[in-house]
Design a protein around this motif. Structure first.
Motif, PDB file in Angstrom:
ATOM      1  N   LEU A  60     -43.302 104.592  -3.102  1.00 54.21           N
ATOM      2  CA  LEU A  60     -43.420 104.123  -4.473  1.00 54.21           C
ATOM      3  C   LEU A  60     -44.438 102.989  -4.592  1.00 54.21           C
ATOM      4  O   LEU A  60     -44.603 102.181  -3.681  1.00 54.21           O
ATOM      5  CB  LEU A  60     -42.064 103.639  -4.989  1.00 54.21           C
ATOM      6  N   VAL A  61     -45.107 102.935  -5.730  1.00 54.56           N
ATOM      7  CA  VAL A  61     -45.994 101.826  -6.068  1.00 54.56           C
ATOM      8  C   VAL A  61     -45.151 100.789  -6.811  1.00 54.56           C
ATOM      9  O   VAL A  61     -44.672 101.044  -7.921  1.00 54.56           O
ATOM     10  CB  VAL A  61     -47.166 102.291  -6.942  1.00 54.56           C
ATOM     11  N   LEU A  62     -44.963  99.632  -6.187  1.00 53.08           N
ATOM     12  CA  LEU A  62     -44.062  98.638  -6.744  1.00 53.08           C
ATOM     13  C   LEU A  62     -44.765  97.739  -7.747  1.00 53.08           C
ATOM     14  O   LEU A  62     -45.891  97.297  -7.521  1.00 53.08           O
ATOM     15  CB  LEU A  62     -43.460  97.791  -5.624  1.00 53.08           C
ATOM     16  N   ARG A  63     -44.083  97.456  -8.820  1.00 56.20           N
ATOM     17  CA  ARG A  63     -44.491  96.452  -9.790  1.00 56.20           C
ATOM     18  C   ARG A  63     -43.640  95.200  -9.573  1.00 56.20           C
ATOM     19  O   ARG A  63     -42.677  95.210  -8.803  1.00 56.20           O
ATOM     20  CB  ARG A  63     -44.275  96.954 -11.220  1.00 56.20           C
ATOM     21  N   ALA A  64     -43.968  94.115 -10.260  1.00 54.99           N
ATOM     22  CA  ALA A  64     -43.044  92.995 -10.298  1.00 54.99           C
ATOM     23  C   ALA A  64     -41.736  93.499 -10.915  1.00 54.99           C
ATOM     24  O   ALA A  64     -41.765  94.292 -11.862  1.00 54.99           O
ATOM     25  CB  ALA A  64     -43.610  91.852 -11.124  1.00 54.99           C
ATOM     26  N   GLY A 112     -47.552  92.203  -9.043  1.00 62.75           N
ATOM     27  CA  GLY A 112     -46.588  92.937  -8.248  1.00 62.75           C
ATOM     28  C   GLY A 112     -46.598  92.500  -6.798  1.00 62.75           C
ATOM     29  O   GLY A 112     -47.490  91.762  -6.346  1.00 62.75           O
ATOM     30  N   PRO A 113     -45.634  92.976  -6.013  1.00 63.87           N
ATOM     31  CA  PRO A 113     -45.478  92.518  -4.630  1.00 63.87           C
ATOM     32  C   PRO A 113     -46.489  93.085  -3.645  1.00 63.87           C
ATOM     33  O   PRO A 113     -46.504  92.680  -2.475  1.00 63.87           O
ATOM     34  CB  PRO A 113     -44.060  92.978  -4.265  1.00 63.87           C
ATOM     35  N   ARG A 114     -47.350  94.012  -4.100  1.00 59.79           N
ATOM     36  CA  ARG A 114     -48.363  94.598  -3.208  1.00 59.79           C
ATOM     37  C   ARG A 114     -49.763  94.496  -3.799  1.00 59.79           C
ATOM     38  O   ARG A 114     -50.711  95.039  -3.241  1.00 59.79           O
ATOM     39  CB  ARG A 114     -48.042  96.068  -2.927  1.00 59.79           C
ATOM     40  N   ASP A 115     -49.926  93.813  -4.912  1.00 59.33           N
ATOM     41  CA  ASP A 115     -51.215  93.765  -5.600  1.00 59.33           C
ATOM     42  C   ASP A 115     -52.231  92.907  -4.850  1.00 59.33           C
ATOM     43  O   ASP A 115     -51.873  91.957  -4.153  1.00 59.33           O
ATOM     44  CB  ASP A 115     -51.050  93.189  -7.008  1.00 59.33           C
ATOM     45  N   ASP A 116     -53.507  93.236  -5.025  1.00 56.72           N
ATOM     46  CA  ASP A 116     -54.575  92.366  -4.536  1.00 56.72           C
ATOM     47  C   ASP A 116     -54.589  91.081  -5.375  1.00 56.72           C
ATOM     48  O   ASP A 116     -54.312  91.099  -6.576  1.00 56.72           O
ATOM     49  CB  ASP A 116     -55.935  93.060  -4.655  1.00 56.72           C
ATOM     50  N   ILE A 117     -54.958  89.968  -4.727  1.00 59.10           N
ATOM     51  CA  ILE A 117     -54.984  88.668  -5.392  1.00 59.10           C
ATOM     52  C   ILE A 117     -56.404  88.118  -5.347  1.00 59.10           C
ATOM     53  O   ILE A 117     -56.926  87.816  -4.275  1.00 59.10           O
ATOM     54  CB  ILE A 117     -54.019  87.670  -4.711  1.00 59.10           C
ATOM     55  N   PRO A 118     -57.056  87.959  -6.503  1.00 58.30           N
ATOM     56  CA  PRO A 118     -58.429  87.427  -6.504  1.00 58.30           C
ATOM     57  C   PRO A 118     -58.451  85.911  -6.363  1.00 58.30           C
ATOM     58  O   PRO A 118     -57.566  85.207  -6.869  1.00 58.30           O
ATOM     59  CB  PRO A 118     -58.969  87.859  -7.868  1.00 58.30           C
ATOM     60  N   LEU A 175     -51.713  65.917 -16.662  1.00 57.35           N
ATOM     61  CA  LEU A 175     -51.026  66.886 -17.518  1.00 57.35           C
ATOM     62  C   LEU A 175     -50.332  67.969 -16.694  1.00 57.35           C
ATOM     63  O   LEU A 175     -49.833  68.937 -17.249  1.00 57.35           O
ATOM     64  CB  LEU A 175     -52.028  67.545 -18.481  1.00 57.35           C
ATOM     65  N   GLY A 176     -50.311  67.792 -15.388  1.00 57.74           N
ATOM     66  CA  GLY A 176     -49.745  68.821 -14.530  1.00 57.74           C
ATOM     67  C   GLY A 176     -50.786  69.852 -14.154  1.00 57.74           C
ATOM     68  O   GLY A 176     -51.914  69.848 -14.666  1.00 57.74           O
ATOM     69  N   PRO A 177     -50.443  70.760 -13.243  1.00 56.37           N
ATOM     70  CA  PRO A 177     -51.424  71.759 -12.792  1.00 56.37           C
ATOM     71  C   PRO A 177     -51.800  72.713 -13.914  1.00 56.37           C
ATOM     72  O   PRO A 177     -50.965  73.119 -14.720  1.00 56.37           O
ATOM     73  CB  PRO A 177     -50.675  72.492 -11.669  1.00 56.37           C
ATOM     74  N   ALA A 178     -53.082  73.038 -13.983  1.00 56.41           N
ATOM     75  CA  ALA A 178     -53.572  73.949 -15.011  1.00 56.41           C
ATOM     76  C   ALA A 178     -54.318  75.100 -14.331  1.00 56.41           C
ATOM     77  O   ALA A 178     -53.691  76.021 -13.820  1.00 56.41           O
ATOM     78  CB  ALA A 178     -54.464  73.202 -15.996  1.00 56.41           C
ATOM     79  N   LYS A 179     -55.655  75.031 -14.266  1.00 58.38           N
ATOM     80  CA  LYS A 179     -56.398  76.122 -13.639  1.00 58.38           C
ATOM     81  C   LYS A 179     -56.131  76.213 -12.139  1.00 58.38           C
ATOM     82  O   LYS A 179     -56.350  77.259 -11.527  1.00 58.38           O
ATOM     83  CB  LYS A 179     -57.896  75.956 -13.885  1.00 58.38           C
ATOM     84  N   GLY A 180     -55.636  75.138 -11.546  1.00 54.05           N
ATOM     85  CA  GLY A 180     -55.307  75.181 -10.127  1.00 54.05           C
ATOM     86  C   GLY A 180     -54.194  76.150  -9.794  1.00 54.05           C
ATOM     87  O   GLY A 180     -54.050  76.572  -8.643  1.00 54.05           O
ATOM     88  N   LYS A 181     -53.383  76.504 -10.803  1.00 50.11           N
ATOM     89  CA  LYS A 181     -52.253  77.411 -10.569  1.00 50.11           C
ATOM     90  C   LYS A 181     -52.128  78.445 -11.687  1.00 50.11           C
ATOM     91  O   LYS A 181     -51.025  78.869 -12.036  1.00 50.11           O
ATOM     92  CB  LYS A 181     -50.955  76.600 -10.451  1.00 50.11           C
ATOM     93  N   ASP A 182     -53.232  78.836 -12.237  1.00 50.08           N
ATOM     94  CA  ASP A 182     -53.234  79.674 -13.434  1.00 50.08           C
ATOM     95  C   ASP A 182     -53.520  81.141 -13.154  1.00 50.08           C
ATOM     96  O   ASP A 182     -53.323  81.987 -14.017  1.00 50.08           O
ATOM     97  CB  ASP A 182     -54.291  79.133 -14.409  1.00 50.08           C
ATOM     98  N   GLY A 183     -53.983  81.450 -11.945  1.00 50.40           N
ATOM     99  CA  GLY A 183     -54.534  82.778 -11.715  1.00 50.40           C
ATOM    100  C   GLY A 183     -53.536  83.861 -11.409  1.00 50.40           C
ATOM    101  O   GLY A 183     -53.661  84.996 -11.883  1.00 50.40           O
ATOM    102  N   ALA A 184     -52.507  83.548 -10.595  1.00 47.28           N
ATOM    103  CA  ALA A 184     -51.571  84.596 -10.174  1.00 47.28           C
ATOM    104  C   ALA A 184     -50.255  83.986  -9.725  1.00 47.28           C
ATOM    105  O   ALA A 184     -50.222  82.915  -9.111  1.00 47.28           O
ATOM    106  CB  ALA A 184     -52.166  85.430  -9.044  1.00 47.28           C
ATOM    107  N   ASN A 185     -49.183  84.688 -10.041  1.00 51.01           N
ATOM    108  CA  ASN A 185     -47.849  84.395  -9.536  1.00 51.01           C
ATOM    109  C   ASN A 185     -47.236  85.709  -9.095  1.00 51.01           C
ATOM    110  O   ASN A 185     -47.155  86.652  -9.886  1.00 51.01           O
ATOM    111  CB  ASN A 185     -46.956  83.780 -10.622  1.00 51.01           C
ATOM    112  N   SER A 186     -46.801  85.790  -7.855  1.00 51.15           N
ATOM    113  CA  SER A 186     -46.233  87.035  -7.342  1.00 51.15           C
ATOM    114  C   SER A 186     -44.714  86.974  -7.338  1.00 51.15           C
ATOM    115  O   SER A 186     -44.127  85.976  -6.899  1.00 51.15           O
ATOM    116  CB  SER A 186     -46.720  87.300  -5.912  1.00 51.15           C
ATOM    117  N   LEU A 187     -44.085  88.045  -7.817  1.00 49.76           N
ATOM    118  CA  LEU A 187     -42.631  88.163  -7.836  1.00 49.76           C
ATOM    119  C   LEU A 187     -42.223  89.494  -7.224  1.00 49.76           C
ATOM    120  O   LEU A 187     -42.825  90.526  -7.497  1.00 49.76           O
ATOM    121  CB  LEU A 187     -42.102  88.110  -9.275  1.00 49.76           C
ATOM    122  N   GLY A 188     -41.164  89.461  -6.407  1.00 48.43           N
ATOM    123  CA  GLY A 188     -40.662  90.727  -5.890  1.00 48.43           C
ATOM    124  C   GLY A 188     -40.068  90.574  -4.502  1.00 48.43           C
ATOM    125  O   GLY A 188     -39.747  89.464  -4.085  1.00 48.43           O
ATOM    126  N   PRO A 189     -39.993  91.653  -3.763  1.00 47.68           N
ATOM    127  CA  PRO A 189     -40.262  93.009  -4.238  1.00 47.68           C
ATOM    128  C   PRO A 189     -39.125  93.580  -5.086  1.00 47.68           C
ATOM    129  O   PRO A 189     -39.292  94.577  -5.772  1.00 47.68           O
ATOM    130  CB  PRO A 189     -40.410  93.802  -2.939  1.00 47.68           C
TER     131      PRO A 189
END
Length: 308
Positions: A60-64, A112-118, A175-189
């Motif tokens: 299966l192809v897993l999503r978040a 998702g738990p198997r996605d590429d992360i840029p 103001l807390g993290p902004a672009k430093g933590k804005d790109g991706a968050n992974s959840l799963g599997p």
């Protein structure tokens, strides 16, 4: 119960993980729908799912498992902050022992738990953070600590991807993290319900091993049970005067040694380097499963009028 979301020919589908494979639910149902339906909805759905023919999990192809309504990330492991102090020249504030501080992350950047992360545009210091997250199942406001864990539908592995150079630049904005933590968050599997791990209860968490590998090398090893602020306190604090909703996700914070920045701060002379395109990152928590990602090149930086 262990729930996943996977790609189907007709769209994304929810399934119950069993010993014989994944038992899918009928189409057009999400985990958010089930959480919205109340405390017994997951058990009722599991009974329906078990009547369906199982599918091989590995095919299966897993999503978040779900798309959060809100995403908070706390600082539950204080040793993580102590390990980072040398890298940012900022002593640990005693206030961290008074409340489990958190920031709001980008719920629209869940992968998702198997996605590429840029790699985020402009970053040369890309990093992962190995965490556990709790998913709210029962809504509430100003939830008492002794009842807080009753509001948790389940747990999953969480990665707070971080561009450290951008994050450090943004610290001056206060103001807390902004672009430093804005790109991706992974959840799963998968979403694992509390009863599945209740026998591993220890301290303010659970006695479950947490590991991070980069290109096959073990770079982090810790245990959830070493957390200082468990989810009872975290949920109670996050809900003070604020309504938590089904599908809200709250991160535990990084387990000690669970990110590259800690290694850089503690021993810069032997630092292995930041993440680069082509690297494979595997983050695992016993009983909860693993995230497995390949880092890829990101988009080019579009400069502002100032050039930053």
């Amino acid at each position: 119960m262990r729930w996943i979301t996977f790609a189907d020919a007709a769209g994304d589908r929810v399934g119950l993980v069993g010993d014989d494979g994944v038992h899918p639910l009928e189409p057009d149902i999400t985990l958010l729908d089930l959480l919205d339906d109340g405390t017994d909805a997951l058990a009722t759905a599991a009974s329906r799912a078990r009547t369906s023919a199982p599918l091989p999990l590995d095919d299966l192809v897993l999503r978040a498992p779900l798309q959060p309504r809100a995403l908070r990330d706390c600082i539950g492991f204080l040793q993580h902050l102590r390990n980072c102090q040398g890298g940012v020249d900022m002593p640990l504030s005693p206030r961290h022992a008074e409340v489990p501080g958190f920031y709001f992350s980008n719920a629209g950047a869940v992968t998702g738990p198997r996605d590429d992360i840029p790699v985020p545009p402009g970053s040369q210091q890309f990093d992962f953070e190995l965490e556990v997250a709790a998913v709210i199942g029962t809504p509430g406001v100003s939830i008492p600590r002794e009842k807080a864990e009753d509001h948790i539908a389940g747990y999953l592995v969480y990665c707070d991807w971080s561009a450290r150079d951008l994050q450090i630049e943004e610290r001056a904005l206060q103001l807390g993290p902004a672009k430093g933590k804005d790109g991706a968050n992974s959840l799963g599997p998968m979403l694992v319900t509390p009863d599945e791990i209740s026998h591993r209860r220890s301290g303010e968490g659970f006695d479950l091993r947490m590991t991070a590998h980069v290109n096959g090398d073990l770079v982090s090893e810790g245990r959830w049970s070493t957390v200082d602020w468990g989810f009872a306190d975290i949920v109670a604090y996050a809900s003070r005067g604020a309504r938590l909703r089904p599908g809200d996700v709250i991160g535990s914070g990084t387990v000690p040694t669970g990110c590259l920045f800690e290694h850089f701060a503690m021993d810069p002379d032997h630092f292995r380097g930041w993440l680069r395109p082509g690297d494979e990152v595997v983050l695992a928590v016993e009983e909860l499963g693993e995230l497995r990602h390949r880092v890829v090149a990101g988009q080019a930086l579009n400069p502002l009028r100032t050039g930053y």
